[in-house]
Design an enzyme around this catalytic site. Sequence first.
Site, PDB file in Angstrom:
ATOM      1  NE  ARG A  17      -1.517  -2.224   2.961  1.00 44.43           N
ATOM      2  CZ  ARG A  17      -1.727  -3.548   2.493  1.00 44.43           C
ATOM      3  NH1 ARG A  17      -3.446  -3.440   2.030  1.00 44.43           N
ATOM      4  NH2 ARG A  17      -1.024  -3.856   2.760  1.00 44.43           N
ATOM      5  CE  LYS A  27      27.561  -3.711  -6.676  1.00 41.26           C
ATOM      6  NZ  LYS A  27      27.736  -2.207  -7.372  1.00 41.26           N
TER       7      LYS A  27
END
Length: 307
Positions: A51, A80
């Site tokens: 939502r 990363k």
Amino acid sequence: MAHLTSIHDLSDDEIVALLDRAAAIEKDPKSVRHLLDGKVVCAAFFEPSTRTRLSFESAAQRLGASVIGFSDPATTSSSKGETLEDTVRMLNAYSDLIVMRHPKEGAARRAAAVSTVPVVNAGDGPGEHPTQTILDLYTMRKERGAIAGLTVGLVGDLRYGRTVHSLVPALQRLGAKAVAVAAPGLELPKPLAGDVAAMDLEEAARSCDVLYVTRVQKERFADAAEYEKVKGAFVVNADLLGRTKSRAIVMHPLPRVDEVSADVDGLPAAKYFEQARNGIPVRMAVLATLLETRPRADRSLSPTGSQ
Ligand code: NCD
């Protein structure tokens, strides 16, 4: 308001102005169709959402803005090892406003501290969820005529449920009374608990104007066994509402698991789907207010990300 990271970023007047603006937009959405033409909104979602993300994206597009973003952090450089701050500095170069959801409490505030564009907190771990509160208030006002004077029973996980953490202070500031029907061990955190009396579910169903039911936040539990103990602690069903002659409307930020039974869905008291729909005009009002009052952000890629 430069950012919306907490409900406390808004004065009482600013909350009411957002509710009024959302009502005007709901009445005449065409009048704002081009308000944010050329703006870019970034939806940075480091945690699951249906939502909140989609209603923000829809709201932005209905104002003429375009949307970029991600909903799976595994596909971004945070996987990363990039810091949140560095990610935000990059997003500043690509967008005019960042809507951010993150599993860590305080993440939105950290983002705002380095961001040159407005940051909207779409949920920071168990912290806050201020735009959900605006749409909750909007729904209460629409369904009940006014917020002042209401008694709102908060049911379920009041410890980890961030929507409640933004809602409680807003209700109190606007003259409503909050009462707590907390699952065992999932009571409101200390600073919020002060003015909120405890109540059992039957009594809340009997006496409240609004039952605001929340899901037990499984993902916040360190210990799965603890979750198993408290899940399903409270169920609001048609039998409870009938037995207690409840006059309350039933709200829920959704998603629900089993804390509101499907047999409530067809009752006039059920307002949770309507509540979710109200996310559109409310988030349009939030985006419009934050973006039109702000000068265009610096779009350079300077190393500090500042202007
Ligand atoms: C809530 C959330 O993410 O905090 N959902 C929402 O935004 N409507 C509630 C929840 O996940 O239980």
